[in-house]
Design a protein around this motif. Structure first.
Motif, PDB file in Angstrom:
ATOM      1  N   UNK A 332       6.866 -48.290   7.998  1.00  0.00           N
ATOM      2  CA  UNK A 332       7.836 -48.519   6.933  1.00  0.00           C
ATOM      3  C   UNK A 332       7.468 -47.801   5.630  1.00  0.00           C
ATOM      4  N   UNK A 333       6.497 -46.892   5.694  1.00  0.00           N
ATOM      5  CA  UNK A 333       6.005 -46.257   4.467  1.00  0.00           C
ATOM      6  C   UNK A 333       6.465 -44.809   4.321  1.00  0.00           C
ATOM      7  N   UNK A 334       7.539 -44.436   4.999  1.00  0.00           N
ATOM      8  CA  UNK A 334       8.069 -43.078   4.898  1.00  0.00           C
ATOM      9  C   UNK A 334       9.183 -43.007   3.860  1.00  0.00           C
ATOM     10  N   UNK A 335       9.015 -42.139   2.881  1.00  0.00           N
ATOM     11  CA  UNK A 335      10.125 -41.818   1.980  1.00  0.00           C
ATOM     12  C   UNK A 335      11.160 -40.992   2.727  1.00  0.00           C
ATOM     13  N   UNK A 336      12.397 -41.024   2.238  1.00  0.00           N
ATOM     14  CA  UNK A 336      13.404 -40.074   2.720  1.00  0.00           C
ATOM     15  C   UNK A 336      12.926 -38.668   2.365  1.00  0.00           C
ATOM     16  N   UNK A 337      12.958 -37.771   3.326  1.00  0.00           N
ATOM     17  CA  UNK A 337      12.523 -36.394   3.104  1.00  0.00           C
ATOM     18  C   UNK A 337      13.672 -35.596   2.492  1.00  0.00           C
ATOM     19  N   UNK A 338      13.575 -35.195   1.225  1.00  0.00           N
ATOM     20  CA  UNK A 338      14.685 -34.486   0.580  1.00  0.00           C
ATOM     21  C   UNK A 338      14.885 -33.073   1.112  1.00  0.00           C
ATOM     22  N   UNK A 339      13.922 -32.587   1.912  1.00  0.00           N
ATOM     23  CA  UNK A 339      14.029 -31.246   2.459  1.00  0.00           C
ATOM     24  C   UNK A 339      14.629 -31.241   3.866  1.00  0.00           C
ATOM     25  N   UNK A 340      15.175 -32.374   4.285  1.00  0.00           N
ATOM     26  CA  UNK A 340      15.815 -32.502   5.598  1.00  0.00           C
ATOM     27  C   UNK A 340      17.184 -33.145   5.436  1.00  0.00           C
ATOM     28  N   UNK A 341      18.182 -32.628   6.111  1.00  0.00           N
ATOM     29  CA  UNK A 341      19.526 -33.191   6.000  1.00  0.00           C
ATOM     30  C   UNK A 341      19.651 -34.539   6.689  1.00  0.00           C
ATOM     31  N   UNK A 342      18.670 -34.898   7.521  1.00  0.00           N
ATOM     32  CA  UNK A 342      18.696 -36.217   8.166  1.00  0.00           C
ATOM     33  C   UNK A 342      17.541 -37.104   7.693  1.00  0.00           C
ATOM     34  N   UNK A 343      16.824 -36.672   6.646  1.00  0.00           N
ATOM     35  CA  UNK A 343      15.829 -37.519   6.012  1.00  0.00           C
ATOM     36  C   UNK A 343      14.441 -37.499   6.606  1.00  0.00           C
ATOM     37  N   UNK A 344      14.249 -36.783   7.706  1.00  0.00           N
ATOM     38  CA  UNK A 344      12.944 -36.695   8.368  1.00  0.00           C
ATOM     39  C   UNK A 344      12.979 -35.463   9.256  1.00  0.00           C
ATOM     40  N   UNK A 345      11.812 -34.866   9.521  1.00  0.00           N
ATOM     41  CA  UNK A 345      11.759 -33.662  10.347  1.00  0.00           C
ATOM     42  C   UNK A 345      11.025 -33.934  11.664  1.00  0.00           C
ATOM     43  N   UNK A 346      11.244 -33.051  12.625  1.00  0.00           N
ATOM     44  CA  UNK A 346      10.529 -33.154  13.901  1.00  0.00           C
ATOM     45  C   UNK A 346       9.030 -33.025  13.686  1.00  0.00           C
ATOM     46  N   UNK A 347       8.634 -32.184  12.755  1.00  0.00           N
ATOM     47  CA  UNK A 347       7.214 -32.007  12.475  1.00  0.00           C
ATOM     48  C   UNK A 347       6.582 -33.307  11.987  1.00  0.00           C
ATOM     49  N   UNK A 348       7.302 -34.046  11.154  1.00  0.00           N
ATOM     50  CA  UNK A 348       6.798 -35.352  10.709  1.00  0.00           C
ATOM     51  C   UNK A 348       6.629 -36.298  11.892  1.00  0.00           C
TER      52      UNK A 348
END
Length: 526
Positions: A332-348
């Motif tokens: 539950x400690x993930x911020x929305x990723x502003x560099x992804x259009x869906x808020x998270x990347x496959x790399x993450x």
């Protein structure tokens, strides 16, 4: 005798199928905002069906705070196909030229009273969900509740637990071994989980309207017209300003066994809070909160990670864990990723798979109340000054800089990545750690530094930057095709959810007072 890390890896490598088939699910939160970047005041779009019953699209705290939920996926590509399809449908059906806010901290909000609580219909179940949110509003204010995050649900394959027994020298079997293994993972996450906001935190700045005139001890700097920031912050979302609860600091939730965890949660549910008692439970015949305990219900327990089990109808989370053990964990400690259009990347996701598996493999001694407090303080330090080059962290008696801890962790994760990639993962884990690990020694590469750098370089506010991204992402999401589902599928889900809500409302027999009384009586049962 305890095995060293290499010996543990050797056992896993010999049983190559032990780590094939991770279960993954994503829950992404996003505010609906108007074209001017202000919070939407419109109700839940009809195209999204029932927020109470829809399988993929619901609301969180506020009517304007959407939550997108994927099914469980064993394949990362499939997981992101699900997530992209939900976003594609949502982007096409947002009303009034609205878009999705692409960062964790809220857009400009003139007044807390402008934030409408999420509505779930007239059933007792729906009324309880809204009443719980009314309690959150009265306890903590609404601003804290419209912060967005990404939750990552993760399960290890069933084949792993026999291997876990070997590498940890455990005599436990079956669900007991699995639960013990997950709790070991959880305890290591408390030790080392600060790396997640350090690497991926993306909320070093916020709109000054978020404070609503409240005093803060944080030494903010200003940029643009109304943006405030901390120069070394990683995730203000996880700070005392954000999604935390200071009244919970004395609860001492224990993660050393399922029985201890369930007992400590249930004790917390009965602990009285003088400040909440002053609010009362009812006012003028209307509920202002569900009860005056520190926790109204278990969901109010804020933690960076939770042990979970899919609940049966009428079952509380702790009842599910007590009767059938731990099935997966929720990050539950993930911020929305502003560099992804869906808020998270496959790399993450690849990094999380690697890191969480490492947490399960490493020895994980029980955690005392004092240690738990200390690890919480480590996290608090990271979210407000994690990129400070002079920062030192103490973990289990060893004190090192972030860069030194990162170097040690990177070496072990690289070795684990080699083993995981041998199971047909096409070097996805080696690629993830190779790209992400440099951030430990070069904090300017972290997500928080990158987003703050853009704001400061332009002497602008985070609002215009986020609004620009939200409109860009909306266009991209609308233009991309479906990968798994279709408009027809989502239309069917809409209708099914509305019909299901209607049935629930029509079959209610109890008054809400009686329903609530029965709920808390049932929650007492083991």
């Amino acid at each position: 005798m305890s095995l060293n890390f290499k010996q543990r890896l050797d056992i896993i490598e010999q049983q190559s199928q032990a780590l094939v088939g991770f279960g993954r699910g994503i829950e992404r939160e996003a505010l609906r905002v108007k074209p001017d970047g202000k919070l939407s005041e419109a109700g839940h779009p009809y195209a999204f069906g029932s927020a109470l019953c829809h399988t993929s699209i619901t609301t969180d705290y506020a009517e304007s705070l959407l939550e997108f939920i994927t099914p469980v996926a064993k394949d990362v590509n499939q997981l992101f196909d699900y997530l992209n399809d939900i976003h594609h449908y949502a982007a096409k059906h947002l009303e009034n030229d609205e878009s999705l806010w692409p960062i964790s901290m809220p857009c400009y909000v003139n007044s807390e009273e402008a934030i409408e609580l999420a509505q779930y219909g007239t059933s007792n179940t729906g009324t309880m969900k809204t009443t719980y949110r009314q309690g959150l509003k009265n306890r903590y204010g609404s601003m804290m509740q419209i912060i967005s995050g990404v939750h990552y649900n993760f399960s290890l394959p069933a084949s792993f637990w026999e291997t876990w027994r070997q590498i940890h020298g455990s005599e436990l079997t079956g669900s007991d071994a699995q639960s013990a293994g997950y709790l070991g993972l959880v305890r290591n996450y408390f030790r080392y989980g600060w790396v997640i906001p350090y690497l991926f935190g993306a909320s070093p700045a916020l709109c000054q309207s978020f404070l609503q005139g409240k005093e803060t001890k944080l030494d903010f700097q200003k940029v643009g017209q109304g943006t405030i920031y901390l120069p070394y912050a990683t995730s203000l979302r996880l700070s005392d300003l954000g999604y935390t609860n200071s009244s919970q600091s004395s609860l001492n939730i224990c993660y050393n066994s399922v029985d201890n965890y369930v007992a400590s949660v249930r004790q917390a549910l009965h602990k009285k809070a003088p400040e909440f008692k002053e609010l009362g439970v009812k006012e003028g015949g209307h509920y202002v909160q569900l009860n005056d305990n520190v926790l109204q219900i278990e969901n109010e327990l804020y933690a960076s990670i939770r042990p979970k089990r899919v609940q049966k109808s009428g079952e509380t989370p702790s009842q599910a864990l007590s009767s059938r053990g731990i099935e997966y964990i929720e990050i539950r400690s993930l911020d929305v990723n502003p560099f992804s259009k869906v808020g998270i990347t496959e790399e993450q996701v690849n990094f999380l798979d690697l890191f969480l598996t490492w947490c399960a493999i490493k020895p994980s001694a029980d955690i005392s109340a004092a240690q738990s407090k200390h690890f919480s303080e480590n996290l608090s330090t990271i979210v407000t000054e994690g990129r400070n080059p002079d920062l030192q962290l103490e973990i289990d008696g060893q004190t090192s800089s972030v860069a030194q801890w990162g170097e040690w962790l990177t070496n072990e994760l690289k070795a684990l990545a080699v083993v995981l990639d041998k199971s047909g993962n096409e070097e996805r884990y080696k690629a993830a750690i190779a790209h992400i690990a440099p951030r430990f020694s070069a904090p300017e590469l972290t997500s928080s530094a990158r987003i703050l750098g853009k704001i400061i370089a332009q002497n602008s506010d985070n609002g215009p930057l986020a609004l620009s991204l939200s409109q860009k992402y909306k266009k991209e999401l609308i233009e991309q095709p479906y990968q798994i589902w279709s408009d027809q599928y989502f239309e069917e889900q809409k209708q099914l959810s509305l019909e299901k809500q209607k049935v629930i409302e029509q079959t209610d027999k109890l008054s809400f007072d009686d329903y609530l009384e029965n709920y808390f009586i049932n929650a007492e049962q083991a």
